[in-house]
Design an enzyme around this catalytic site. Structure first.
Site, short mmCIF file in Angstrom:
data_model
loop_
_atom_site.label_atom_id
_atom_site.label_comp_id
_atom_site.label_asym_id
_atom_site.label_seq_id
_atom_site.Cartn_x
_atom_site.Cartn_y
_atom_site.Cartn_z
N HIS A 84 0.99 -1.21 0.09
CA HIS A 84 -0.13 -0.06 -0.06
C HIS A 84 0.77 1.21 0.00
O HIS A 84 0.23 2.45 -0.19
CB HIS A 84 -1.01 -0.04 1.14
CG HIS A 84 -0.42 0.33 2.26
ND1 HIS A 84 -0.97 1.00 3.52
CD2 HIS A 84 1.03 0.14 3.03
CE1 HIS A 84 -0.29 1.19 4.50
NE2 HIS A 84 0.80 0.65 4.20
N SER A 115 -4.16 -2.04 -0.85
CA SER A 115 -4.50 -2.16 0.44
C SER A 115 -4.99 -3.66 0.84
O SER A 115 -6.14 -3.98 0.02
CB SER A 115 -5.37 -1.30 1.25
OG SER A 115 -5.70 -1.50 2.38
N LYS A 183 4.32 -11.18 20.46
CA LYS A 183 3.60 -10.21 20.96
C LYS A 183 2.41 -10.90 21.11
O LYS A 183 1.32 -10.21 21.82
CB LYS A 183 3.64 -9.04 20.56
CG LYS A 183 5.01 -8.33 20.91
CD LYS A 183 5.17 -6.75 20.32
CE LYS A 183 6.55 -6.20 20.78
NZ LYS A 183 7.68 -6.87 20.15
N LYS A 195 -2.77 -9.46 16.60
CA LYS A 195 -2.07 -10.68 16.15
C LYS A 195 -2.44 -11.76 16.42
O LYS A 195 -2.57 -12.93 15.49
CB LYS A 195 -0.45 -10.35 16.28
CG LYS A 195 0.16 -9.12 15.49
CD LYS A 195 -0.07 -9.18 13.92
CE LYS A 195 0.90 -9.92 13.32
NZ LYS A 195 0.68 -10.07 11.72
N SER A 233 12.59 -2.22 10.59
CA SER A 233 12.20 -0.64 10.95
C SER A 233 11.71 -0.47 12.26
O SER A 233 12.11 0.63 12.93
CB SER A 233 11.05 -0.46 9.90
OG SER A 233 9.99 -0.86 10.07
#
Length: 347
Positions: A84, A115, A183, A195, A233
């Protein structure tokens, strides 16, 4: 005297023209994993990829782009880059196209700007390019940002995943691999919860009898969990490097904080191999050894950069870096986990 540690190319690399003496680099942080990298099984790498038509969502992200690079080595028929971000899509498309041209690789690279929120675009893409395997890497993953942007986190990570998975199910592709996170285990953050719900969606669709759907698809669903990826990142490593280069201070949430770490190549190779293992609905995680102390990692990076920790023992001639503790932010844990229980099997 404290010195900065750097690496230089080998004589063979210099003689072959692959590098010059000026290509001096900072020491590779991957060397500080405190364990050996996990080597891939080439047969598993190729099983879902060789001569297949592949779709990678989030193809321009840290993990998605590395998955594309690794896939390209196993001679797929095509790679559809679904992304996206126009900038990220442009970069990964240009990079993979250069690799194909330089190495005479015949794989077709197809950039699609779209997207995962748009199910129609997803279905159209899967149909048009007759996709065999999907690697679903598209997700919002920054804990703090999602805590402050809950609706977008839910829309992208939960409903976006549902769109991709249901489109894959309806169109009866061969393999679907979800990239998840440590996580998701006993989540304390919105990101972790999204998630985990994404994992449940995949496991629900893989359980064909109880899915509530009209028919049973032959698709194989796989979930892959891993911890922090070095140099991605969202990793703490690039943040520490920037803080050191600007003279500090380095910021750590908690002195006892630990995290599982893996390299980008390990993470992407794990994702690719996991799609070739087990049964539909399985969750896989890399054996990443013991979690690493963030404080210990910060200190090592300080010393390897030729600085010393700002303490009472530092002399006036030393280049010092201070460490400051900021406290855990909302949703963050001191320690992460990979599984909810002990019911694990070695592959």
């Amino acid at each position: 005297k404290k010195v900065s540690v750097k690496t230089i190319p080998s004589l063979n690399e210099i003689a072959s023209g692959k590098a010059t003496v000026s290509d001096i680099q900072d020491i590779n942080i991957e060397e500080l994993l405190e364990r050996k990298e996990v080597p891939p099984n080439q047969e598993l790498l190729a099983k879902c990829v060789y001569r297949k038509k592949i779709l990678v969502t989030g193809a321009g992200g840290s993990i998605g782009s590395e998955i594309c690079r690794q896939i390209l080595k196993s001679d797929p028929e095509s790679i559809v880059l679904f992304e996206h971000s126009e900038h990220n899509l442009y970069q990964i498309n240009a990079e993979l196209s250069r690799i194909c041209l330089r190495s005479n690789i015949k794989t077709e690279i197809i950039p699609i700007l779209g997207s995962i929120i748009n199910k129609d675009t997803l279905e159209e893409t899967i149909k048009n390019f007759r996709i065999d395997t999907i690697y679903h890497a598209a997700a919002y993953k920054h804990v703090n940002l999602i805590e402050n942007n809950v609706k977008e986190g839910i829309r992208n990570n939960i409903f976006g995943t549902y769109n991709v998975a249901l489109a894959a199910y309806d169109l009866n592709i061969q393999n679907f691999i979800l990239i998840s996170s440590d996580k998701a285990v006993h989540p304390t953050s919105i990101m972790g919860a999204t998630k985990r719900i994404a994992e449940i969606i995949i496991q629900g669709l893989s359980n064909k009898k109880d899915s509530g759907l009209k028919y049973a698809s032959a698709i194989k669903f796989t979930v892959v969990r891993f911890g922090n990826v070095l140099a991605s990142s969202g990793s703490v490593i690039p943040l520490f490097q920037r803080q050191i280069s600007s003279g500090g201070p380095m910021t750590i949430t908690h002195p006892k904080a630990t995290r599982y770490f893996m390299t980008t190549s390990e993470a992407s190779q794990l994702v690719i191999q996991a799609g070739s293992l087990g049964e539909s609905g399985n969750i896989f995680a890399l054996n990443m050894g013991k979690p690493i102390s963030i404080l210990s990692l910060a200190k090592k990076m300080i010393y390897l950069s030729g600085h010393v920790l700002k303490t009472d023992e530092a002399t006036s001639n030393d280049s010092t870096i201070e460490i400051q503790y900021t406290g855990l932010q909302r949703g963050e844990k001191i320690h992460e986990e990979l599984f909810t229980g002990e019911n694990t099997i070695n592959t």
